[in-house]
Each structure stands twice: as structure tokens, then as C-alpha cells.
Design an enzyme around this catalytic site. Sequence first.
Site, PDB file in Angstrom:
ATOM      1  N   CYS A 175       0.796  -1.238   0.000  1.00  0.00           N
ATOM      2  CA  CYS A 175       0.000   0.000   0.000  1.00  0.00           C
ATOM      3  C   CYS A 175       0.824   1.281   0.000  1.00  0.00           C
ATOM      4  O   CYS A 175       0.666   2.102  -0.906  1.00  0.00           O
ATOM      5  CB  CYS A 175      -0.928   0.011   1.203  1.00  0.00           C
TER       6      CYS A 175
HETATM    7  C1  UDX Z   1      -0.938   0.130   5.514  1.00  0.00           C
HETATM    8  C2  UDX Z   1      -1.902   1.035   6.298  1.00  0.00           C
HETATM    9  O1  UDX Z   1      -1.469   1.134   7.648  1.00  0.00           O
HETATM   10  C3  UDX Z   1      -3.314   0.488   6.215  1.00  0.00           C
HETATM   11  O2  UDX Z   1      -4.205   1.337   6.903  1.00  0.00           O
HETATM   12  C4  UDX Z   1      -3.645   0.441   4.725  1.00  0.00           C
HETATM   13  O3  UDX Z   1      -4.923   0.201   4.438  1.00  0.00           O
HETATM   14  C5  UDX Z   1      -2.689  -0.525   4.033  1.00  0.00           C
HETATM   15  O4  UDX Z   1      -1.383  -0.001   4.173  1.00  0.00           O
HETATM   16  P1  UDX Z   1       0.342  -2.138   5.892  1.00  0.00           P
HETATM   17  O5  UDX Z   1       0.891  -1.955   4.519  1.00  0.00           O
HETATM   18  O6  UDX Z   1      -0.153  -3.485   6.279  1.00  0.00           O
HETATM   19  O7  UDX Z   1      -0.862  -1.123   6.160  1.00  0.00           O
HETATM   20  O8  UDX Z   1       1.534  -1.747   6.889  1.00  0.00           O
HETATM   21  P2  UDX Z   1       1.750  -0.778   8.145  1.00  0.00           P
HETATM   22  O9  UDX Z   1       1.640  -1.557   9.399  1.00  0.00           O
HETATM   23  O10 UDX Z   1       0.980   0.447   8.048  1.00  0.00           O
HETATM   24  O11 UDX Z   1       3.302  -0.453   7.914  1.00  0.00           O
HETATM   25  C6  UDX Z   1       3.743   0.101   6.677  1.00  0.00           C
HETATM   26  C7  UDX Z   1       5.239   0.121   6.608  1.00  0.00           C
HETATM   27  O12 UDX Z   1       5.751   1.151   7.460  1.00  0.00           O
HETATM   28  C8  UDX Z   1       5.942  -1.169   6.995  1.00  0.00           C
HETATM   29  O13 UDX Z   1       6.970  -1.434   6.071  1.00  0.00           O
HETATM   30  C9  UDX Z   1       6.511  -0.866   8.366  1.00  0.00           C
HETATM   31  O14 UDX Z   1       7.672  -1.613   8.643  1.00  0.00           O
HETATM   32  C10 UDX Z   1       6.801   0.617   8.246  1.00  0.00           C
HETATM   33  N1  UDX Z   1       6.792   1.318   9.535  1.00  0.00           N
HETATM   34  C11 UDX Z   1       5.642   1.460  10.222  1.00  0.00           C
HETATM   35  C12 UDX Z   1       7.965   1.838  10.039  1.00  0.00           C
HETATM   36  O15 UDX Z   1       9.025   1.723   9.422  1.00  0.00           O
HETATM   37  N2  UDX Z   1       7.933   2.494  11.238  1.00  0.00           N
HETATM   38  C13 UDX Z   1       6.796   2.661  11.948  1.00  0.00           C
HETATM   39  O16 UDX Z   1       6.847   3.279  13.026  1.00  0.00           O
HETATM   40  C14 UDX Z   1       5.606   2.120  11.434  1.00  0.00           C
END
Ligand code: UDX
Length: 432
Positions: free
Chosen positions: A270
Site C-alpha cells: 500500500c
Molecule cells: C498500511 C496502512 O497502515 C493500512 O491502513 C492500509 O490500508 C494498508 O497499508 P500495511 O501496509 O499493512 O498497512 O503496513 P503498516 O503496518 O501500516 O506499515 C507500513 C510500513 O511502514 C511497513 O513497512 C513498516 O515496517 C513501516 N513502519 C511502520 C515503520 O518503518 N515504522 C513505523 O513506526 C511504522
Amino acid sequence: MSISVIGSGYVGTTIAACFADIGHEVVNIDVDESIVDTINSGEAPIHEDALSELVREHTQETKRLEATTDYDSVLDTDVTFLCLPTPQNEDGSIDLSIMKTGAEQLGETLAEKQDWHTVIVKSTVIPRSTEDVITPVIEDAAGKTAGEEFGVGMNPEFLREGTAVHDFLDPDKVVLGADDERALTDMHDVFDPLVERTDAPVVETDTKTAEMIKYANNGFLAAKVSLINDIGNICKEFGIDAYEVADAMGLDDRIGEQFLRSGLGWGGSCFPKDTNAIIAAARNQNYDPAMLEAAVEVNDRQPERLLSLLDDHIEVSGKRVAVLGLAFKPGTDDVRNSRAIPVIEGLQERGATVAAYDPVATENMREQLPDIEYEDSAEATLTDASACLVCTDWDEFEVLDEEFDAMTQQIVVDGRRCIAPREGMTYEGLTW
Ligand code: UDX
């Protein structure tokens, strides 16, 4: 209510099982027969916490969920959710071709329907796609007029992989975008059981605003992570622990404590796709979204920074280097846009022999990068390695200890702050 869900990917399967769980009759339609068979046998076609249990319960016990390849099943339902993929074109812009094909097939099916039907776009689509692209395709194929003979709504998803079932059943918000009253009423009928149970706030709006809310949400969160990564990189230059700084920042209600984990950056299906798509759409409107562009740039830099920290300690050419974690984040087997990919490619460019391990994502990564060694455990991966790079913060890596003794040199560069440094280890954190 009787609901059809078109598409059995991450989103489609999850919402189909969850709608059944809140009491609706659900049919999940997909062109892939093997996915349909998997669901009907009571199993989830994807690795997603708590989903298999729901699929089993509602296909085998309550019988409120079934899967099929037959679009005509739509005719026995009141509402259809379109959950088809919206990939990106080479320039980052959204590719709506799969949505258009699905909408056309749905429209042809709806031509047979006498009664009112509401179609709800669940896929992430650029503002005005529902109104200007998807609705006209359905109208043409069905020979019907939207707002008069069928309704159209847009209901973005905010489901994180790994916690998608929980996110659905206990949402922060439910966004109902509709351009006509009857569609809105149908959307309420779908979500009322959930809203009554959870007290989730409901946002009623039009379809284009609902579409934008999704991009704004993901763009903001991606930018938040890139901003903490930018700050983290500054911290590292000054010898400051970015996690200590972030903990203090998070105490400010205006900032909030979530999404402040700095490191290797964001990946997945996403954030990268949605950020690129909204940037391309903005440019198409002659607006240059400088903040979002910077968020992408910072994200692209983090893997190279990890590798350059490694270069500071060792020349890896001809040496075995362990990579721990391949999934784009813990709790999923998804490797799409995983930050591990540029890290591994950087190691290959440096002439290293790469040995990699992930608790669940190995097979998916093997499809993308077949030419590295995949091991069955962290210990086997570390054995005889001259260095270790950590790309995903799986819990099982946090308790690694004596396993590092099997390395020829204990150089660990941690991109996710999950390894406990130990005596004899040369440990570098990406932003601490
Ligand atoms: C995301 C959105 O959160 C969700 O609402 C949407 O509909 C789909 O995309 P997702 O892709 O499952 O969800 O991952 P998410 O948990 O949001 O993390 C996204 C990325 O950010 C990951 O690669 C994660 O490792 C990174 N991340 C997240 C960080 O590097 N640091 C953080 O503090 C949080």
C-alpha cells in the site's frame, strides 16, 4: 444483508470473512478456481492472523460464507464490494484496467437484475475514479443509470496486513462515501452491526472525498515514518539515540506515539503504491506534492544507508552475509516492496554471498530473488557469516543470543532495532 465481494486478495478475503462474522450472508467471487476451492475447503488463501479461523467457521459451520467463480451469484445479493487490485503503471500512476474489466463484468451481470443494487468500491482508487471511470463502465455494461437503477458507493479500507481482521472488527473509523441516498442507506445496513458493536465513528461523505481520505491517510503515515527516519538519520550523525528522542516526541498528543519507529523504511502493497499514485495524480493536475516526494526520497535512501554502515566495518566481497527478515514487516509473508530487496541487491552488487532467513516469507522472496541462499533458521543463516543485516523486526530475532557465536565475525547492522547487542558483537543501529 446479502453481500457479494468481488476479489479474493488480501482485502477481499478479509472483508468477506469479516462480513460473515458480523452476521451477513456473503459470497466471495474470484476468477482463480484454486483460491475459490481453498476458501470453500475452510482455509484462507493468504497468511493473515485470525483469518483462517473465520474462513473455517463461516464456510463450514455458520455457512454464511462461500466462494465462487460465478459472477451471476451477484444477482442473489443486495450489495457488491469491488475489491480488485489497482496496481501501478511504470510512471507510478494508477492502473485501473483490472477495475474496469471487473466493473464491466459486474455491469453485464447487473443488466439481468430487476431490483435496486448497490456497488461499493473498496479498492484504493484515485479521487474521482468511482464517479468518472468505474460508474460509467457499469452504466454502459448494465444499460442502467447510476442513482436511479443502481447505487454506487466508495468505502476505503484501513486494514494493516497482519492485523487486518482486528482492524476490520474494531475500526478507528468507517468512511461511507456515496453520491446518492439509497447507496448510503445500503452502506449503513452493511456496517450498522459493526458500528453498533464497536461505537466506531462513521464519516459520511461523497465518493471522491472517501477516495482521497484513503490516500491522505496512507500518504500522511508514510510521510510520518519518513520524517522520523530523516530525524533518525540526523540523530545517528550526532551519536544520539533516535528511539529515545521519539519516545519523548510521542508524549506530545499532537504527534502521537505511533509510527515513530525509525529504521529501514516502509514497504508493502500500500504505502509505496499509494504514495506514488497520489503523487502522479497530483502532478497530472499540475501540482508538485513536495512533501510526499520527499517522503519517497527518504524512504529510498534508508537501505543504502544501512549498507554504507556495513561498509564502514567490513568489505563483504566474497564473504557470506546473513540477512534476517524478508517480509516487509513482521506478521506477514508479504515481500512486496520489502526493504530487504534493495538491501540484498546492494549486497550482491558488493560481491557478497547472501544467506537469508524469514519465519514465513522465504518462498515469496525466492520467487523474486532466486539466486541467494535461503536457510531454515536464524542460526543456520548466521553460521559462518561475516556480517548480519536485520531487515524485519520479527520477535524471534529479539531473543537471538548464542546463535551469533556461529558467525566468523559478529558484525551486526540492525535496520529495525530488534537485536540485543552482546559482548563481542560489533553492533550498529541504523538510527541509534
Ligand atoms: C498500511 C496502512 O497502515 C493500512 O491502513 C492500509 O490500508 C494498508 O497499508 P500495511 O501496509 O499493512 O498497512 O503496513 P503498516 O503496518 O501500516 O506499515 C507500513 C510500513 O511502514 C511497513 O513497512 C513498516 O515496517 C513501516 N513502519 C511502520 C515503520 O518503518 N515504522 C513505523 O513506526 C511504522
